[in-house]
Scaffold this active site. Structure first.
Site, PDB file in Angstrom:
ATOM      1  CG  HIS A 266      12.775 -69.380  18.093  1.00  0.00           C
ATOM      2  ND1 HIS A 266      13.938 -69.862  18.648  1.00  0.00           N
ATOM      3  CD2 HIS A 266      13.134 -68.287  17.385  1.00  0.00           C
ATOM      4  CE1 HIS A 266      14.951 -69.096  18.295  1.00  0.00           C
ATOM      5  NE2 HIS A 266      14.484 -68.132  17.534  1.00  0.00           N
TER       6      HIS A 266
ATOM      7  CB  SER B  39      15.639 -65.055  18.705  1.00  0.00           C
ATOM      8  OG  SER B  39      16.385 -65.959  19.466  1.00  0.00           O
TER       9      SER B  39
END
Length: 233
Positions: free
Chosen positions: A126, A103
């Protein structure tokens, strides 16, 4: 010195042969931002890191900074602020991804001059989520889109991966959930253009010394290093 390790995961590494002094900094667990994480959660507190980095930039005794990264992500806004701070340092910087760079950990890991990733380490890219590790407060779709563009723009500007590729990685169907994104392991992240090489602490330190010598004009290491700041055309 032990207090620095306990509180901030820091240690000053002194090399007797070269005379170089390298500041080691750990970015581990969750990148804690404007809200405090639970007492049982391992965190890297950005409000501590920002003044530490500012102090290191002004230090005449520190030649370079080595970041050890093993993070599951965290606060997007604060993580990006920390990544921008790292990218703005004039001292040579190297990152070693030893476990996870998930992330918001991805911008942090590409913000340096050169990145080494362990063969078994993982990278997850993501989309920004409504809840969980990336962002915990409800926001509008437009706000999510702008935040996602900030993330992809930063990564693209500090790696050899273009924004279009990053956006495709973010929405790739996952094994468990549709927004799992893309997982890259070790050499896959290097082949994709995120990082420079696979390796461990020895390779990271070797590159650190080369960059310091380069900056100091030492003819022993005149090789021009690849850096994360060259983006895909």
């Amino acid at each position: 010195m032990d207090d620095e390790i306990k509180e901030y995961g820091m240690r000053l590494l002194k090399d007797d042969e070269t005379g170089h002094q390298i500041q080691l900094i750990s970015i581990i667990g969750e990148v804690e931002g404007h809200e405090s994480a639970g007492s049982q959660t391992k965190t890297t507190k950005y409000e501590h890191m920002l003044p530490i980095l500012a102090s290191l930039e002004q230090s005449t005794s520190v030649d370079g900074i080595l970041f050890l990264i093993n993070t599951v992500g965290g606060d997007v806004s604060c993580g990006l602020a920390l990544a921008e701070m790292i990218a703005g340092l004039s001292k040579p910087t190297v990152a070693l991804v030893v476990g996870d760079s998930h992330s918001i950990g991805v911008p942090l890991s590409v913000a340096v001059d050169y990145t080494v990733i362990a063969p078994s380490a993982t990278v997850i890219i993501h989309p920004v989520r409504l809840s969980g590790m990336v962002l915990g407060a409800p926001q509008t779709y437009e706000y999510f889109r702008l935040i996602q563009e900030r993330i992809t723009g930063f990564i693209a500007g500090h790696s050899r991966v273009g924004k279009e590729t990053l956006e495709k990685w973010m929405v790739a169907p996952g094994i468990l959930t549709r927004d799992l994104g893309t997982i890259l392991v070790g050499n896959q992240a290097v082949e994709a253009g995120l990082y420079q090489r696979t390796g461990g602490i020895a390779e990271a330190l070797q590159k650190m010394h080369e960059l310091i010598d380069e900056k100091n004009g030492n003819p022993q290491h005149e090789k021009k290093h690849e850096n994360n700041r060259t983006s895909e055309g």
